[in-house]
Design a protein around this motif. Sequence first.
Motif, PDB file in Angstrom:
ATOM      1  N   GLU A 179       0.822  -1.205   0.000  1.00  8.38           N
ATOM      2  CA  GLU A 179       0.000   0.000   0.000  1.00  8.38           C
ATOM      3  C   GLU A 179       0.860   1.260   0.000  1.00  8.38           C
ATOM      4  N   GLN A 180       2.084   1.131  -0.509  1.00  4.71           N
ATOM      5  CA  GLN A 180       2.963   2.288  -0.514  1.00  4.71           C
ATOM      6  C   GLN A 180       2.430   3.413  -1.397  1.00  4.71           C
ATOM      7  N   ALA A 181       1.802   3.046  -2.532  1.00  6.58           N
ATOM      8  CA  ALA A 181       1.282   4.080  -3.430  1.00  6.58           C
ATOM      9  C   ALA A 181       0.192   4.907  -2.756  1.00  6.58           C
ATOM     10  N   ILE A 182      -0.673   4.234  -1.981  1.00  4.80           N
ATOM     11  CA  ILE A 182      -1.700   4.971  -1.242  1.00  4.80           C
ATOM     12  C   ILE A 182      -1.056   5.846  -0.175  1.00  4.80           C
ATOM     13  N   GLY A 183       0.009   5.348   0.441  1.00  2.00           N
ATOM     14  CA  GLY A 183       0.699   6.135   1.455  1.00  2.00           C
ATOM     15  C   GLY A 183       1.337   7.389   0.901  1.00  2.00           C
ATOM     16  N   VAL A 184       1.748   7.360  -0.374  1.00  2.00           N
ATOM     17  CA  VAL A 184       2.331   8.556  -0.982  1.00  2.00           C
ATOM     18  C   VAL A 184       1.292   9.670  -1.046  1.00  2.00           C
ATOM     19  N   ASP A 185       0.096   9.343  -1.507  1.00  2.00           N
ATOM     20  CA  ASP A 185      -0.976  10.338  -1.554  1.00  2.00           C
ATOM     21  C   ASP A 185      -1.395  10.780  -0.160  1.00  2.00           C
ATOM     22  N   GLY A 186      -1.492   9.817   0.757  1.00  2.00           N
ATOM     23  CA  GLY A 186      -1.892  10.169   2.115  1.00  2.00           C
ATOM     24  C   GLY A 186      -0.890  11.077   2.803  1.00  2.00           C
ATOM     25  N   THR A 187       0.397  10.823   2.589  1.00  2.00           N
ATOM     26  CA  THR A 187       1.415  11.683   3.192  1.00  2.00           C
ATOM     27  C   THR A 187       1.312  13.103   2.667  1.00  2.00           C
ATOM     28  N   PHE A 188       1.123  13.240   1.371  1.00  2.00           N
ATOM     29  CA  PHE A 188       0.982  14.582   0.795  1.00  2.00           C
ATOM     30  C   PHE A 188      -0.248  15.286   1.356  1.00  2.00           C
ATOM     31  N   THR A 189      -1.344  14.557   1.494  1.00  2.00           N
ATOM     32  CA  THR A 189      -2.569  15.178   2.005  1.00  2.00           C
ATOM     33  C   THR A 189      -2.392  15.668   3.436  1.00  2.00           C
ATOM     34  N   LEU A 190      -1.811  14.840   4.293  1.00  2.00           N
ATOM     35  CA  LEU A 190      -1.625  15.239   5.687  1.00  2.00           C
ATOM     36  C   LEU A 190      -0.684  16.435   5.807  1.00  2.00           C
ATOM     37  N   LEU A 191       0.393  16.411   5.037  1.00  2.00           N
ATOM     38  CA  LEU A 191       1.322  17.540   5.076  1.00  2.00           C
ATOM     39  C   LEU A 191       0.664  18.811   4.547  1.00  2.00           C
TER      40      LEU A 191
END
Length: 220
Positions: free
Chosen positions: A85-97
């Motif tokens: 689920e690394q690809a989902i984590g990339v989007d999630g990290t950007f959203t949280l930041l």
Amino acid sequence: MTAPLTPQPPHDPWQAPAQPSGAAAPSGHEEDGPGMKTEVRQAAVIAAVVALSGVLLGLAWMWLAPRVPLVSDGEAVYLKDTEGEQAIGVDGTFTLLALGFGVLSGVVVFLLRRQGGIPLVAGLALGGLLGALLAWRAGVWLGPETDVVAHARAVGKGVVFDAPLELKAKGTLLAWPVAALAVHLGLTALFGPRDPEPYPPVDFYGQPLDDDSRPRGPRD
């Protein structure tokens, strides 16, 4: 003989003070014009500063986002972990930041200028959107190699390497401006300046009227 006394007109408490001779009364356009120009200049500065801070968001995203591992068999490139689920984590990290940067920029802009105003709010929203776009492009540019085929050939067959950063959900670019506007408008509604209270009614001599002496309307 004494000259007859000239009758003095009654004092009108609502009469505007007399203007000195030769002085022109300021028009509404002259009062509002410079203020609006100042607000537009301040909004442009805020938009530029907020947008440039997107570089910091891009660096944080590049540093904190999870890596998507790839591997090549010499002919094609595959995901090393197909169930990851690394690809989902990339989007999630950007959203949280981006949400964090939006909250921070909304608070800072409110503390610097509590009066608010439409130009200021527009500048904050535009700066947040431009900052998110700049962060996205900066993170991709500073992150892993974007040419996957060339990178696979460079590392060799069977060697794991990182995929380039990719923002699949483009709607996350709105996280920064939406958070900034929500925080700024909320703080302005809670702690912003209030409109002055209306003047109390007065009688013919300029004395305030109490509740018992106020004129009654037909509904009273």
